[in-house]
Design a protein around this motif. Structure first.
Motif, mmCIF file in Angstrom:
data_model
loop_
_atom_site.group_PDB
_atom_site.id
_atom_site.type_symbol
_atom_site.label_atom_id
_atom_site.label_comp_id
_atom_site.label_asym_id
_atom_site.label_seq_id
_atom_site.Cartn_x
_atom_site.Cartn_y
_atom_site.Cartn_z
ATOM 1 N N ARG A 360 0.834 -1.213 0.000
ATOM 2 C CA ARG A 360 0.000 0.000 0.000
ATOM 3 C C ARG A 360 0.870 1.264 0.000
ATOM 4 N N GLN A 363 2.514 1.702 -3.327
ATOM 5 C CA GLN A 363 1.572 2.224 -4.328
ATOM 6 C C GLN A 363 1.381 3.731 -4.162
ATOM 7 N N GLN A 364 1.270 4.168 -2.888
ATOM 8 C CA GLN A 364 1.117 5.603 -2.651
ATOM 9 C C GLN A 364 2.365 6.370 -3.098
ATOM 10 N N GLN A 367 2.373 6.534 -6.772
ATOM 11 C CA GLN A 367 1.386 7.485 -7.268
ATOM 12 C C GLN A 367 1.898 8.920 -7.131
ATOM 13 N N ARG A 368 2.505 9.207 -5.952
ATOM 14 C CA ARG A 368 3.061 10.549 -5.767
ATOM 15 C C ARG A 368 4.191 10.814 -6.760
#
Length: 486
Positions: A360, A363-364, A367-368
Protein backbone atom coordinates in the motif's frame (compact mmCIF):
# COMPACT_ATOMS: atom_id res chain seq x y z
CA UNK A 1 33.23 -48.87 -71.56
CA UNK A 2 36.57 -50.51 -72.29
CA UNK A 3 38.36 -47.19 -72.22
CA UNK A 4 36.66 -46.34 -68.95
CA UNK A 5 37.68 -49.62 -67.33
CA UNK A 6 41.26 -49.09 -68.48
CA UNK A 7 41.21 -45.65 -66.95
CA UNK A 8 40.45 -47.16 -63.52
CA UNK A 9 43.07 -49.87 -63.76
CA UNK A 10 45.20 -48.50 -60.88
CA UNK A 11 44.41 -48.99 -57.26
CA UNK A 12 42.75 -45.89 -55.76
CA UNK A 13 44.95 -43.79 -53.45
CA UNK A 14 42.27 -43.65 -50.75
CA UNK A 15 42.10 -47.46 -50.67
CA UNK A 16 45.88 -47.75 -50.23
CA UNK A 17 45.83 -45.20 -47.45
CA UNK A 18 43.00 -47.03 -45.68
CA UNK A 19 45.29 -50.04 -45.10
CA UNK A 20 47.26 -47.91 -42.67
CA UNK A 21 46.08 -46.99 -39.23
CA UNK A 22 44.17 -43.68 -39.42
CA UNK A 23 44.98 -42.77 -35.90
CA UNK A 24 48.53 -44.05 -35.28
CA UNK A 25 51.15 -43.46 -37.98
CA UNK A 26 53.86 -45.43 -36.15
CA UNK A 27 52.02 -48.64 -35.22
CA UNK A 28 48.79 -50.36 -34.31
CA UNK A 29 46.41 -48.30 -32.12
CA UNK A 30 45.93 -49.44 -28.58
CA UNK A 31 42.27 -49.58 -27.48
CA UNK A 32 43.11 -48.19 -24.07
CA UNK A 33 44.74 -45.06 -25.49
CA UNK A 34 42.67 -41.90 -25.22
CA UNK A 35 42.62 -39.15 -27.86
CA UNK A 36 42.96 -35.61 -26.69
CA UNK A 37 40.96 -32.84 -28.35
CA UNK A 38 43.98 -31.73 -30.41
CA UNK A 39 44.56 -35.31 -31.58
CA UNK A 40 40.91 -35.60 -32.59
CA UNK A 41 41.24 -32.38 -34.65
CA UNK A 42 44.42 -33.74 -36.30
CA UNK A 43 42.62 -36.98 -37.22
CA UNK A 44 39.72 -35.04 -38.71
CA UNK A 45 42.19 -32.91 -40.71
CA UNK A 46 43.96 -36.04 -42.01
CA UNK A 47 40.64 -37.50 -43.08
CA UNK A 48 39.62 -34.33 -44.92
CA UNK A 49 42.98 -34.13 -46.70
CA UNK A 50 42.69 -37.79 -47.65
CA UNK A 51 39.26 -37.19 -49.12
CA UNK A 52 40.30 -34.06 -51.05
CA UNK A 53 43.19 -35.96 -52.63
CA UNK A 54 40.81 -38.65 -53.90
CA UNK A 55 37.65 -36.76 -54.91
CA UNK A 56 38.03 -37.19 -58.67
CA UNK A 57 37.08 -40.26 -60.71
CA UNK A 58 40.52 -40.43 -62.32
CA UNK A 59 42.70 -43.18 -60.93
CA UNK A 60 40.09 -44.72 -58.61
CA UNK A 61 39.68 -48.47 -59.07
CA UNK A 62 38.81 -51.27 -56.72
CA UNK A 63 41.65 -53.18 -55.13
CA UNK A 64 42.66 -56.61 -56.49
CA UNK A 65 41.00 -58.30 -53.53
CA UNK A 66 37.66 -56.68 -54.44
CA UNK A 67 37.44 -58.97 -57.48
CA UNK A 68 36.92 -61.88 -55.12
CA UNK A 69 33.61 -60.61 -53.73
CA UNK A 70 31.34 -62.92 -51.84
CA UNK A 71 27.66 -62.31 -51.21
CA UNK A 72 26.76 -64.19 -48.05
CA UNK A 73 23.60 -64.20 -45.96
CA UNK A 74 24.14 -63.53 -42.25
CA UNK A 75 21.57 -65.45 -40.19
CA UNK A 76 22.28 -63.23 -37.14
CA UNK A 77 21.25 -60.03 -39.02
CA UNK A 78 17.76 -60.92 -40.29
CA UNK A 79 19.17 -62.45 -43.50
CA UNK A 80 20.36 -59.02 -44.67
CA UNK A 81 22.81 -59.18 -47.63
CA UNK A 82 25.75 -56.83 -47.69
CA UNK A 83 28.49 -56.72 -50.36
CA UNK A 84 31.82 -57.57 -48.73
CA UNK A 85 35.22 -59.00 -49.40
CA UNK A 86 37.69 -61.05 -47.40
CA UNK A 87 40.26 -59.14 -45.33
CA UNK A 88 43.86 -60.20 -45.07
CA UNK A 89 45.45 -60.65 -41.62
CA UNK A 90 47.67 -57.63 -42.14
CA UNK A 91 44.66 -55.45 -42.99
CA UNK A 92 42.67 -56.87 -40.06
CA UNK A 93 45.33 -55.68 -37.58
CA UNK A 94 44.79 -52.04 -38.64
CA UNK A 95 40.99 -52.16 -38.68
CA UNK A 96 38.55 -51.52 -35.85
CA UNK A 97 36.48 -54.52 -34.82
CA UNK A 98 33.22 -52.63 -35.44
CA UNK A 99 34.16 -52.10 -39.08
CA UNK A 100 34.80 -55.83 -39.66
CA UNK A 101 31.95 -58.02 -40.91
CA UNK A 102 32.10 -61.57 -39.57
CA UNK A 103 30.41 -64.15 -41.80
CA UNK A 104 30.74 -67.91 -41.25
CA UNK A 105 33.97 -67.46 -39.32
CA UNK A 106 35.55 -65.21 -41.94
CA UNK A 107 36.51 -61.55 -41.55
CA UNK A 108 34.99 -59.51 -44.34
CA UNK A 109 35.36 -55.87 -45.38
CA UNK A 110 32.36 -53.90 -46.65
CA UNK A 111 32.37 -52.74 -50.27
CA UNK A 112 30.04 -50.35 -52.05
CA UNK A 113 26.84 -52.07 -53.30
CA UNK A 114 26.25 -49.55 -56.11
CA UNK A 115 26.72 -51.02 -59.56
CA UNK A 116 28.83 -48.25 -61.11
CA UNK A 117 31.17 -47.93 -58.11
CA UNK A 118 33.11 -51.15 -58.98
CA UNK A 119 32.85 -52.54 -55.43
CA UNK A 120 35.11 -49.93 -53.90
CA UNK A 121 35.76 -50.17 -50.15
CA UNK A 122 33.39 -48.38 -47.80
CA UNK A 123 36.00 -46.11 -46.23
CA UNK A 124 34.24 -42.92 -45.26
CA UNK A 125 31.39 -41.60 -43.13
CA UNK A 126 29.76 -38.19 -43.57
CA UNK A 127 29.40 -36.16 -40.37
CA UNK A 128 27.53 -33.22 -41.95
CA UNK A 129 24.40 -32.67 -39.84
CA UNK A 130 22.08 -31.77 -42.75
CA UNK A 131 23.36 -34.39 -45.20
CA UNK A 132 20.64 -35.34 -47.70
CA UNK A 133 22.36 -38.47 -49.05
CA UNK A 134 20.61 -41.82 -48.67
CA UNK A 135 23.58 -43.24 -46.76
CA UNK A 136 26.24 -41.56 -44.63
CA UNK A 137 28.66 -44.43 -45.37
CA UNK A 138 30.25 -44.69 -48.77
CA UNK A 139 33.25 -45.21 -50.98
CA UNK A 140 35.26 -42.60 -52.83
CA UNK A 141 32.73 -42.50 -55.68
CA UNK A 142 29.87 -42.00 -53.22
CA UNK A 143 31.65 -39.05 -51.65
CA UNK A 144 32.10 -37.35 -55.02
CA UNK A 145 28.52 -38.00 -56.09
CA UNK A 146 26.61 -37.38 -52.84
CA UNK A 147 28.88 -35.42 -50.47
CA UNK A 148 30.96 -33.18 -52.70
CA UNK A 149 29.29 -29.96 -51.49
CA UNK A 150 30.32 -30.64 -47.88
CA UNK A 151 33.54 -32.58 -48.37
CA UNK A 152 35.14 -30.91 -45.34
CA UNK A 153 32.73 -32.87 -43.12
CA UNK A 154 34.01 -36.33 -44.19
CA UNK A 155 35.71 -38.72 -41.75
CA UNK A 156 37.33 -42.12 -42.22
CA UNK A 157 35.41 -45.02 -40.70
CA UNK A 158 38.46 -46.22 -38.75
CA UNK A 159 38.99 -42.74 -37.29
CA UNK A 160 35.30 -42.55 -36.40
CA UNK A 161 35.42 -45.88 -34.53
CA UNK A 162 38.58 -44.88 -32.65
CA UNK A 163 37.13 -41.49 -31.60
CA UNK A 164 33.84 -43.12 -30.59
CA UNK A 165 35.64 -45.62 -28.31
CA UNK A 166 37.62 -42.86 -26.62
CA UNK A 167 34.56 -40.69 -26.12
CA UNK A 168 32.64 -43.66 -24.71
CA UNK A 169 35.39 -44.27 -22.13
CA UNK A 170 35.30 -40.58 -21.11
CA UNK A 171 31.52 -40.78 -20.97
CA UNK A 172 31.58 -43.77 -18.62
CA UNK A 173 34.19 -42.13 -16.39
CA UNK A 174 31.99 -39.04 -16.10
CA UNK A 175 28.98 -41.20 -15.28
CA UNK A 176 30.88 -42.92 -12.44
CA UNK A 177 31.40 -39.52 -10.72
CA UNK A 178 27.65 -38.95 -10.20
CA UNK A 179 26.62 -39.03 -6.55
CA UNK A 180 24.97 -42.32 -5.54
CA UNK A 181 22.29 -42.83 -2.93
CA UNK A 182 23.98 -43.76 0.39
CA UNK A 183 22.94 -46.82 2.34
CA UNK A 184 21.38 -45.53 5.57
CA UNK A 185 19.61 -48.77 6.49
CA UNK A 186 22.68 -50.30 8.16
CA UNK A 187 22.92 -47.39 10.61
CA UNK A 188 19.26 -47.71 11.51
CA UNK A 189 19.49 -51.48 11.83
CA UNK A 190 22.46 -51.20 14.20
CA UNK A 191 20.52 -48.87 16.48
CA UNK A 192 17.57 -51.23 16.75
CA UNK A 193 19.73 -54.27 17.42
CA UNK A 194 20.85 -52.64 20.71
CA UNK A 195 17.24 -52.43 21.94
CA UNK A 196 15.96 -55.73 20.60
CA UNK A 197 16.57 -57.64 23.89
CA UNK A 198 13.95 -55.63 25.84
CA UNK A 199 11.25 -55.04 23.25
CA UNK A 200 12.10 -57.47 20.46
CA UNK A 201 8.72 -57.93 18.81
CA UNK A 202 7.60 -54.34 18.87
CA UNK A 203 11.05 -53.02 17.98
CA UNK A 204 11.17 -55.14 14.84
CA UNK A 205 7.95 -53.53 13.67
CA UNK A 206 9.30 -50.06 14.41
CA UNK A 207 12.53 -50.87 12.54
CA UNK A 208 10.60 -52.07 9.52
CA UNK A 209 8.55 -48.90 9.38
CA UNK A 210 11.55 -46.62 9.82
CA UNK A 211 13.52 -48.34 7.05
CA UNK A 212 10.56 -48.10 4.73
CA UNK A 213 10.22 -44.39 5.41
CA UNK A 214 13.88 -43.71 4.70
CA UNK A 215 13.89 -45.79 1.53
CA UNK A 216 10.78 -44.02 0.28
CA UNK A 217 12.29 -40.65 1.10
CA UNK A 218 15.58 -41.45 -0.66
CA UNK A 219 13.93 -43.23 -3.58
CA UNK A 220 15.57 -41.90 -6.72
CA UNK A 221 15.53 -43.24 -10.22
CA UNK A 222 18.95 -42.54 -11.73
CA UNK A 223 18.34 -40.18 -14.62
CA UNK A 224 21.50 -41.29 -16.40
CA UNK A 225 20.24 -44.83 -17.08
CA UNK A 226 18.38 -43.88 -20.24
CA UNK A 227 21.24 -41.95 -21.80
CA UNK A 228 23.74 -44.65 -20.82
CA UNK A 229 21.49 -47.25 -22.44
CA UNK A 230 21.36 -45.21 -25.66
CA UNK A 231 25.14 -45.00 -25.79
CA UNK A 232 25.48 -48.74 -25.09
CA UNK A 233 23.10 -49.50 -27.94
CA UNK A 234 25.11 -47.33 -30.32
CA UNK A 235 28.42 -48.88 -29.28
CA UNK A 236 27.10 -52.43 -29.54
CA UNK A 237 26.21 -52.18 -33.23
CA UNK A 238 28.45 -52.57 -36.22
CA UNK A 239 28.92 -49.32 -37.98
CA UNK A 240 27.36 -50.74 -41.15
CA UNK A 241 24.28 -52.02 -39.32
CA UNK A 242 23.30 -48.58 -38.05
CA UNK A 243 20.36 -46.63 -39.37
CA UNK A 244 20.85 -43.08 -40.52
CA UNK A 245 19.38 -41.75 -37.27
CA UNK A 246 21.79 -43.91 -35.27
CA UNK A 247 24.71 -42.68 -37.34
CA UNK A 248 23.63 -39.10 -36.78
CA UNK A 249 23.30 -39.68 -33.03
CA UNK A 250 26.76 -41.31 -33.01
CA UNK A 251 28.19 -38.21 -34.63
CA UNK A 252 26.41 -36.05 -32.05
CA UNK A 253 27.90 -38.26 -29.33
CA UNK A 254 31.50 -37.71 -30.41
CA UNK A 255 30.73 -34.00 -30.80
CA UNK A 256 29.74 -33.83 -27.11
CA UNK A 257 25.93 -33.57 -27.08
CA UNK A 258 25.48 -36.52 -24.69
CA UNK A 259 28.26 -35.21 -22.44
CA UNK A 260 26.35 -31.97 -21.92
CA UNK A 261 23.22 -33.94 -21.04
CA UNK A 262 25.15 -36.07 -18.56
CA UNK A 263 26.75 -32.99 -16.97
CA UNK A 264 23.29 -31.52 -16.44
CA UNK A 265 22.01 -34.81 -14.95
CA UNK A 266 25.04 -34.93 -12.65
CA UNK A 267 24.42 -31.42 -11.35
CA UNK A 268 20.70 -31.99 -10.80
CA UNK A 269 21.26 -35.36 -9.08
CA UNK A 270 23.94 -34.01 -6.76
CA UNK A 271 21.82 -31.02 -5.75
CA UNK A 272 18.69 -33.08 -5.11
CA UNK A 273 20.31 -36.00 -3.27
CA UNK A 274 22.55 -33.75 -1.17
CA UNK A 275 19.50 -31.95 0.19
CA UNK A 276 17.58 -35.19 0.73
CA UNK A 277 20.49 -36.93 2.48
CA UNK A 278 21.06 -33.96 4.81
CA UNK A 279 17.36 -33.87 5.66
CA UNK A 280 17.21 -37.64 6.32
CA UNK A 281 20.25 -37.51 8.59
CA UNK A 282 18.88 -34.55 10.56
CA UNK A 283 15.43 -36.06 11.05
CA UNK A 284 16.81 -39.51 11.83
CA UNK A 285 19.16 -38.17 14.53
CA UNK A 286 16.34 -36.19 16.11
CA UNK A 287 14.05 -39.19 16.01
CA UNK A 288 16.71 -41.54 17.41
CA UNK A 289 17.37 -39.36 20.47
CA UNK A 290 13.68 -39.06 21.19
CA UNK A 291 13.09 -42.79 20.72
CA UNK A 292 15.94 -43.72 23.04
CA UNK A 293 14.48 -41.47 25.75
CA UNK A 294 10.82 -42.44 25.50
CA UNK A 295 11.04 -45.97 24.09
CA UNK A 296 9.01 -47.53 26.88
CA UNK A 297 6.12 -45.05 26.56
CA UNK A 298 6.08 -44.79 22.77
CA UNK A 299 5.83 -48.32 21.46
CA UNK A 300 2.26 -48.10 20.22
CA UNK A 301 1.93 -45.80 17.22
CA UNK A 302 5.21 -43.92 16.94
CA UNK A 303 6.71 -46.18 14.29
CA UNK A 304 7.10 -43.80 11.40
CA UNK A 305 9.20 -40.74 10.75
CA UNK A 306 8.23 -37.77 8.62
CA UNK A 307 11.09 -36.21 6.66
CA UNK A 308 10.12 -32.56 6.85
CA UNK A 309 11.93 -29.35 7.57
CA UNK A 310 12.03 -28.97 11.40
CA UNK A 311 11.32 -25.24 11.04
CA UNK A 312 8.29 -25.75 8.80
CA UNK A 313 4.64 -25.47 9.67
CA UNK A 314 3.95 -29.04 8.49
CA UNK A 315 6.52 -30.49 10.88
CA UNK A 316 5.00 -28.64 13.85
CA UNK A 317 1.51 -29.86 12.92
CA UNK A 318 2.80 -33.44 12.69
CA UNK A 319 4.28 -33.15 16.16
CA UNK A 320 1.02 -31.72 17.48
CA UNK A 321 -1.05 -34.60 16.12
CA UNK A 322 1.29 -37.12 17.73
CA UNK A 323 1.56 -35.51 21.14
CA UNK A 324 -2.20 -35.08 21.43
CA UNK A 325 -2.45 -38.88 21.86
CA UNK A 326 -0.19 -38.87 24.89
CA UNK A 327 -0.94 -38.08 28.52
CA UNK A 328 0.66 -35.59 30.85
CA UNK A 329 4.21 -36.29 29.84
CA UNK A 330 3.35 -36.11 26.18
CA UNK A 331 1.53 -32.82 26.76
CA UNK A 332 4.63 -31.40 28.37
CA UNK A 333 6.73 -32.47 25.40
CA UNK A 334 4.27 -30.99 22.92
CA UNK A 335 4.16 -27.57 24.52
CA UNK A 336 7.30 -26.20 22.79
CA UNK A 337 6.06 -27.31 19.41
CA UNK A 338 2.68 -25.76 20.09
CA UNK A 339 4.37 -22.50 20.90
CA UNK A 340 6.54 -22.84 17.80
CA UNK A 341 3.46 -23.35 15.65
CA UNK A 342 1.76 -20.33 17.16
CA UNK A 343 4.86 -18.26 16.67
CA UNK A 344 5.11 -19.37 13.05
CA UNK A 345 1.47 -18.50 12.43
CA UNK A 346 1.93 -15.15 14.12
CA UNK A 347 5.05 -14.50 12.09
CA UNK A 348 3.20 -15.44 8.92
CA UNK A 349 0.36 -13.11 9.84
CA UNK A 350 2.77 -10.28 10.64
CA UNK A 351 4.72 -10.92 7.48
CA UNK A 352 1.52 -10.85 5.44
CA UNK A 353 0.32 -7.65 7.14
CA UNK A 354 3.70 -6.06 6.67
CA UNK A 355 3.73 -7.13 3.07
CA UNK A 356 0.28 -5.65 2.45
CA UNK A 357 1.27 -2.44 4.23
CA UNK A 358 4.45 -2.20 2.19
CA UNK A 359 2.45 -2.75 -0.99
CA UNK A 360 0.00 0.00 0.00
CA UNK A 361 2.79 2.42 0.92
CA UNK A 362 4.67 1.57 -2.24
CA UNK A 363 1.57 2.22 -4.33
CA UNK A 364 1.12 5.60 -2.65
CA UNK A 365 4.77 6.47 -3.18
CA UNK A 366 4.57 5.44 -6.81
CA UNK A 367 1.39 7.49 -7.27
CA UNK A 368 3.06 10.55 -5.77
CA UNK A 369 6.12 9.99 -7.89
CA UNK A 370 3.99 9.76 -11.00
CA UNK A 371 2.15 12.97 -10.13
CA UNK A 372 5.41 14.75 -9.38
CA UNK A 373 6.94 13.45 -12.57
CA UNK A 374 3.93 14.66 -14.58
CA UNK A 375 4.16 18.06 -12.90
CA UNK A 376 7.90 18.27 -13.44
CA UNK A 377 7.48 17.19 -17.03
CA UNK A 378 4.92 19.94 -17.65
CA UNK A 379 7.19 22.52 -16.03
CA UNK A 380 10.14 21.24 -17.97
CA UNK A 381 8.21 21.42 -21.25
CA UNK A 382 7.09 24.94 -20.39
CA UNK A 383 10.65 25.98 -19.64
CA UNK A 384 11.82 24.34 -22.84
CA UNK A 385 9.21 26.20 -24.86
CA UNK A 386 10.13 29.48 -23.21
CA UNK A 387 13.79 28.81 -23.80
CA UNK A 388 13.09 27.97 -27.43
CA UNK A 389 11.13 31.20 -27.88
CA UNK A 390 13.90 33.20 -26.23
CA UNK A 391 16.50 31.54 -28.41
CA UNK A 392 14.46 32.21 -31.53
CA UNK A 393 13.93 35.84 -30.53
CA UNK A 394 17.60 36.26 -29.69
CA UNK A 395 18.58 34.64 -32.95
CA UNK A 396 16.16 36.87 -34.84
CA UNK A 397 17.50 39.99 -33.14
CA UNK A 398 21.03 38.84 -33.78
CA UNK A 399 20.29 38.32 -37.45
CA UNK A 400 18.67 41.75 -37.67
CA UNK A 401 21.59 43.37 -35.90
CA UNK A 402 24.00 41.57 -38.18
CA UNK A 403 22.13 42.75 -41.26
CA UNK A 404 21.97 46.26 -39.83
CA UNK A 405 25.71 46.24 -39.13
CA UNK A 406 26.37 45.19 -42.72
CA UNK A 407 24.11 47.94 -44.04
CA UNK A 408 25.80 50.56 -41.86
CA UNK A 409 29.04 50.12 -43.76
CA UNK A 410 27.46 51.25 -47.04
CA UNK A 411 24.34 53.13 -45.85
CA UNK A 412 24.12 56.39 -47.90
CA UNK A 413 21.99 58.45 -45.52
CA UNK A 414 22.33 60.04 -42.15
CA UNK A 415 21.29 57.75 -39.30
CA UNK A 416 18.61 58.86 -36.84
CA UNK A 417 17.94 56.97 -33.65
CA UNK A 418 15.21 59.23 -32.26
CA UNK A 419 12.10 60.74 -33.79
CA UNK A 420 11.63 64.51 -33.94
CA UNK A 421 8.94 66.46 -32.17
CA UNK A 422 7.48 68.02 -35.33
CA UNK A 423 5.59 64.98 -36.54
CA UNK A 424 3.59 62.00 -35.41
CA UNK A 425 5.81 59.38 -33.82
CA UNK A 426 6.92 56.64 -36.22
CA UNK A 427 9.96 54.43 -36.89
CA UNK A 428 10.88 55.58 -40.43
CA UNK A 429 12.82 58.59 -41.81
CA UNK A 430 11.68 60.19 -45.13
CA UNK A 431 14.18 60.67 -47.97
CA UNK A 432 13.69 63.97 -49.79
CA UNK A 433 14.22 63.73 -53.53
CA UNK A 434 15.20 67.36 -53.83
CA UNK A 435 18.58 66.75 -52.26
CA UNK A 436 18.54 62.93 -51.84
CA UNK A 437 18.99 63.33 -48.09
CA UNK A 438 17.06 61.94 -45.12
CA UNK A 439 15.35 64.18 -42.57
CA UNK A 440 12.69 63.32 -39.97
CA UNK A 441 10.32 65.94 -41.37
CA UNK A 442 10.08 69.04 -43.61
CA UNK A 443 10.93 71.42 -40.78
CA UNK A 444 14.09 69.47 -40.02
CA UNK A 445 14.96 69.76 -43.72
CA UNK A 446 14.67 73.53 -43.54
CA UNK A 447 14.34 76.19 -46.22
CA UNK A 448 17.84 77.66 -46.22
CA UNK A 449 19.39 75.96 -49.23
CA UNK A 450 16.14 75.10 -50.97
CA UNK A 451 12.61 74.30 -49.98
CA UNK A 452 11.74 70.62 -49.31
CA UNK A 453 10.05 68.79 -52.16
CA UNK A 454 6.99 66.80 -51.21
CA UNK A 455 6.12 64.03 -53.66
CA UNK A 456 4.01 60.90 -54.01
CA UNK A 457 5.19 58.13 -53.94
CA UNK A 458 8.11 58.73 -51.63
CA UNK A 459 11.13 56.87 -50.26
CA UNK A 460 12.03 56.33 -46.62
CA UNK A 461 14.16 54.02 -44.47
CA UNK A 462 13.51 52.18 -41.19
CA UNK A 463 15.53 53.42 -38.23
CA UNK A 464 15.77 49.87 -36.86
CA UNK A 465 16.41 47.56 -39.83
CA UNK A 466 17.67 50.35 -42.23
CA UNK A 467 15.59 48.90 -45.05
CA UNK A 468 14.84 51.48 -47.83
CA UNK A 469 11.47 51.09 -49.51
CA UNK A 470 8.92 53.03 -51.58
CA UNK A 471 5.47 53.92 -50.18
CA UNK A 472 2.39 55.39 -51.84
CA UNK A 473 2.21 58.33 -49.41
CA UNK A 474 3.57 61.88 -49.41
CA UNK A 475 7.07 62.49 -48.10
CA UNK A 476 5.88 64.44 -45.04
CA UNK A 477 3.38 61.72 -43.84
CA UNK A 478 4.48 59.49 -40.96
CA UNK A 479 4.64 55.81 -41.96
CA UNK A 480 5.76 52.90 -39.71
CA UNK A 481 7.83 49.91 -40.77
CA UNK A 482 5.38 47.09 -40.13
CA UNK A 483 8.12 44.43 -39.90
CA UNK A 484 9.88 46.23 -37.03
CA UNK A 485 6.70 47.44 -35.35
CA UNK A 486 5.78 43.92 -34.13
Amino acid sequence: MKKQSAKYSKTEPSARRSNKSPTSPSGNPKPEDMLTQSQVNQELLKTQQSFRSSTGHQGQTPSISSKVTQSVTSPGRNMQKRPSQIISKQQLQNMHERSVIKVLGMNMEAVCPKKNHEKNKMLYICQYGDCKADNRLGCSYCLVESHNDHSQQVMEVQTFCKIFDDRKKQFKNLSDTILQVPDKTAQVSLFFEQLRDQIMDRLKQIEKNILQSIQEQLAWKPLQKEILYRVEVLSSKLIFDMTQDELKESLEFIQGKHFKELEYIKQETNNYLSQKIALVEHIWNDYKIQLETDITQQLNDYNKVMFLDPQSKEFAEYKMQFFQQKQLKVNELSQPFHQQLEMLKEEERKVEEKKQEEIRIQQQIEQRKKEEEVKKEKERQKQVQEQILKQKEAQKNSERQSERDKLLKTFPYKLYTEDCQHRTKCNTIPIFSCCNKAYPCSQCHGFVAHPPRIQVPSYRYCMKCLEIYLVMYPTNQAINCLKCQK
